[in-house]
Scaffold this motif. Structure first.
Motif, PDB file in Angstrom:
ATOM      1  N   LYS A 182       0.805  -1.235  -0.233  1.00 44.20           N
ATOM      2  CA  LYS A 182       0.030  -0.167   0.004  1.00 44.20           C
ATOM      3  C   LYS A 182       0.925   1.191  -0.018  1.00 44.20           C
ATOM      4  O   LYS A 182       0.501   2.400  -0.749  1.00 44.20           O
ATOM      5  N   HIS A 183       1.964   1.328   0.857  1.00 48.95           N
ATOM      6  CA  HIS A 183       2.670   2.449   0.981  1.00 48.95           C
ATOM      7  C   HIS A 183       3.947   2.427   0.348  1.00 48.95           C
ATOM      8  O   HIS A 183       4.705   3.695   0.327  1.00 48.95           O
ATOM      9  N   GLY A 184       4.356   1.479  -0.329  1.00 53.23           N
ATOM     10  CA  GLY A 184       5.611   1.476  -1.100  1.00 53.23           C
ATOM     11  C   GLY A 184       6.963   1.341  -0.241  1.00 53.23           C
ATOM     12  O   GLY A 184       6.702   1.044   0.818  1.00 53.23           O
ATOM     13  N   TRP A 185       7.969   1.618  -0.859  1.00 52.79           N
ATOM     14  CA  TRP A 185       9.383   1.260  -0.326  1.00 52.79           C
ATOM     15  C   TRP A 185      10.147   2.691   0.300  1.00 52.79           C
ATOM     16  O   TRP A 185      11.062   2.879  -0.539  1.00 52.79           O
ATOM     17  N   SER A 186       9.424   3.306   1.032  1.00 54.10           N
ATOM     18  CA  SER A 186      10.187   4.742   1.520  1.00 54.10           C
ATOM     19  C   SER A 186      10.117   4.390   3.042  1.00 54.10           C
ATOM     20  O   SER A 186       9.348   4.176   3.597  1.00 54.10           O
ATOM     21  N   PHE A 187      11.374   4.333   3.317  1.00 57.62           N
ATOM     22  CA  PHE A 187      11.716   4.227   4.766  1.00 57.62           C
ATOM     23  C   PHE A 187      11.172   5.642   5.573  1.00 57.62           C
ATOM     24  O   PHE A 187      10.816   5.234   6.776  1.00 57.62           O
ATOM     25  N   SER A 188      11.265   6.580   5.242  1.00 57.80           N
ATOM     26  CA  SER A 188      10.667   7.800   5.738  1.00 57.80           C
ATOM     27  C   SER A 188       9.085   7.648   6.078  1.00 57.80           C
ATOM     28  O   SER A 188       8.718   7.781   7.258  1.00 57.80           O
ATOM     29  N   ILE A 189       8.352   7.139   4.923  1.00 57.57           N
ATOM     30  CA  ILE A 189       6.785   7.086   5.073  1.00 57.57           C
ATOM     31  C   ILE A 189       6.504   5.796   6.217  1.00 57.57           C
ATOM     32  O   ILE A 189       5.731   5.750   6.958  1.00 57.57           O
ATOM     33  N   PHE A 190       7.668   4.824   6.229  1.00 59.70           N
ATOM     34  CA  PHE A 190       7.398   3.604   7.007  1.00 59.70           C
ATOM     35  C   PHE A 190       7.571   4.318   8.513  1.00 59.70           C
ATOM     36  O   PHE A 190       6.733   3.739   9.317  1.00 59.70           O
ATOM     37  N   MET A 191       8.573   5.083   8.833  1.00 63.08           N
ATOM     38  CA  MET A 191       8.846   5.729  10.050  1.00 63.08           C
ATOM     39  C   MET A 191       7.590   6.472  10.516  1.00 63.08           C
ATOM     40  O   MET A 191       6.982   6.228  11.750  1.00 63.08           O
ATOM     41  N   LYS A 192       6.911   7.298   9.648  1.00 65.10           N
ATOM     42  CA  LYS A 192       5.962   8.165   9.854  1.00 65.10           C
ATOM     43  C   LYS A 192       4.676   7.272  10.381  1.00 65.10           C
ATOM     44  O   LYS A 192       3.852   7.775  11.196  1.00 65.10           O
ATOM     45  N   GLN A 193       4.469   6.040   9.584  1.00 65.47           N
ATOM     46  CA  GLN A 193       3.351   5.068  10.130  1.00 65.47           C
ATOM     47  C   GLN A 193       3.279   4.599  11.302  1.00 65.47           C
ATOM     48  O   GLN A 193       2.444   4.276  11.696  1.00 65.47           O
ATOM     49  N   ILE A 194       4.725   4.383  11.723  1.00 69.38           N
ATOM     50  CA  ILE A 194       4.727   3.333  12.799  1.00 69.38           C
ATOM     51  C   ILE A 194       5.084   4.250  14.158  1.00 69.38           C
ATOM     52  O   ILE A 194       4.966   3.862  15.335  1.00 69.38           O
ATOM     53  N   VAL A 195       5.611   5.429  14.180  1.00 67.38           N
ATOM     54  CA  VAL A 195       6.131   6.116  15.115  1.00 67.38           C
ATOM     55  C   VAL A 195       4.925   6.611  16.104  1.00 67.38           C
ATOM     56  O   VAL A 195       4.028   7.192  15.640  1.00 67.38           O
ATOM     57  N   SER A 196       5.080   6.599  17.278  1.00 66.27           N
ATOM     58  CA  SER A 196       3.968   7.245  18.295  1.00 66.27           C
ATOM     59  C   SER A 196       2.753   6.537  18.091  1.00 66.27           C
ATOM     60  O   SER A 196       1.764   7.053  18.420  1.00 66.27           O
ATOM     61  N   LYS A 197       2.868   5.276  17.945  1.00 67.62           N
ATOM     62  CA  LYS A 197       1.492   4.468  17.483  1.00 67.62           C
ATOM     63  C   LYS A 197       1.118   3.469  18.690  1.00 67.62           C
ATOM     64  O   LYS A 197       0.054   2.929  18.332  1.00 67.62           O
TER      65      LYS A 197
END
Length: 367
Positions: A182-197
């Motif tokens: 769904k979100h692709g292969w971006s490490f920064s997007i990966f971080m944004k989706q999982i931090v503080s959740k």
């Protein structure tokens, strides 16, 4: 069920008749009726099959292949086949051959210590005889915030296996956070989706079809130090299933970093130490490493390959979602230029930097 003494005057929780019935469902009793031969996984696999037939049409979780059912069945029976043996020590082995003999007392200890098995049997009986017992509890979590196309690469049996290892307060709900599909292969997007959740569980599939991952007991934070609690664990689902809890040797549970000016590595990891993480995902997303052994979690090498080529990643948040005060108040933030570049926005958020352009937002035309 009443406790009765055996002829050796040992007190058992089950009666003799109940023990005989339970043992016959799993194995073959020897001639004197005192021991059981662990000769087959067939009954356990059948229980899992009927469990999935009763739940997969009602949930997003898919049905397991025959191989996966065998893997999960063997993991559930590990303590019966190999009592007092660490999973890591017998990793890669199948059921004992020739079959071993197990006393009724040892069988009873296993049965009472694995309530998930009795719940699985109840699910099978519910499916066969169409009834719903009072006070029943589900072995599967409710899946929420799913995209239109289900992202999950997990089967119902695998989710059941992982969910049973989680703290009880986190077993009722899984919230979808991220998948590479769904979100692709971006490490920064990966971080944004999982931090503080909050607590999360993540699953990785590698180039050879292996599936493994970890449970993070607290929210992910971006910083060049380990964090987390001893409730964290690593796990494997394929080609063999197992849960690897903390050893107490160190506190290197969770690591997430992407800061340019520091000497620590940039990436996502659990367990071990620098260059020897139990599981490591590099900031060059799509690559990773697994150590031959991990002192933090007593885990074996999770993949056939130490250097990983990752096929897919999936992350779920566990437990209730934290409320968003802005949404509660009905307010909406206007757009800035950074909103059009989620990678840049994610990096600033992760590094704790203030976005200056927030003060110069465009007019919101959504209305």
């Amino acid at each position: 069920m009443g406790a009765e003494g055996s002829k050796h005057e040992k007190k058992l929780y089950f009666s003799d008749e109940e023990n005989q019935l339970l043992l016959q469902t799993l194995s073959k009793i020897d001639n004197n009726g005192e021991k059981v031969s662990t000769s087959s996984l067939q009954y356990t696999e059948t229980v899992i099959e009927f469990f999935e037939k009763g739940v997969t049409q009602k949930t997003c979780w898919k049905t397991s292949s025959d191989t996966v059912k065998t893997q999960i069945a063997f993991a559930l029976l590990h303590d019966l086949f190999y009592p007092n043996e660490a999973i890591k020590k017998i990793w890669g082995k199948g059921p004992p051959h020739p079959p071993v003999l197990i006393s009724l007392e040892a069988f009873e200890r296993w049965w009472l210590g694995h309530c998930i098995f009795s719940k699985l049997e109840m699910e099978m009986f519910k499916h066969l005889f169409k009834f719903s017992p009072a006070g029943e509890t589900s072995l599967l979590p409710e899946a929420t915030q799913l995209p239109k196309v289900s992202p999950t690469m997990l089967s119902a049996a695998q989710v059941m296996f992982l969910n049973g290892a989680l703290p009880v307060n986190l077993q009722s709900k899984w919230r979808f956070l991220f998948s590479t599909s769904k979100h692709g292969w971006s490490f920064s997007i990966f971080m944004k989706q999982i931090v503080s959740k909050g607590p999360t569980i993540f699953v990785v599939e590698d180039q050879s079809g292996g599936k493994f991952g970890g449970f993070a007991s607290v929210s992910w934070e971006v910083r060049p130090q380990f964090h987390g609690t001893p409730d964290c664990f690593l796990f494997s689902l394929q080609p063999q299933a197992g849960i690897f809890h903390t050893t107490g040797y160190n506190n290197n549970f969770m690591y997430l970093n992407y800061l340019e000016k520091n000497t620590m590595p940039n990436g996502f990891g659990m367990g071990g130490r620098e260059e020897l993480f139990g599981l490591w995902l590099d900031y060059d997303f799509g690559k990773g490493l697994v150590a031959p052994t991990c002192t933090t979690f007593a885990s074996p090498q999770l993949s056939q390959h130490q250097e990983l080529e990752i096929s897919s990643i999936e992350v779920w948040a566990l437990g209730p979602e934290e409320e968003d005060s802005d949404e509660e108040e009905g307010t909406r933030k206007k757009k800035s230029a950074l909103d059009k570049n989620p990678d840049a926005r994610a990096m600033l958020d992760m590094m704790g930097k203030v976005a200056v352009s927030d003060g110069y937002r465009e007019e919101d035309n959504d209305d």
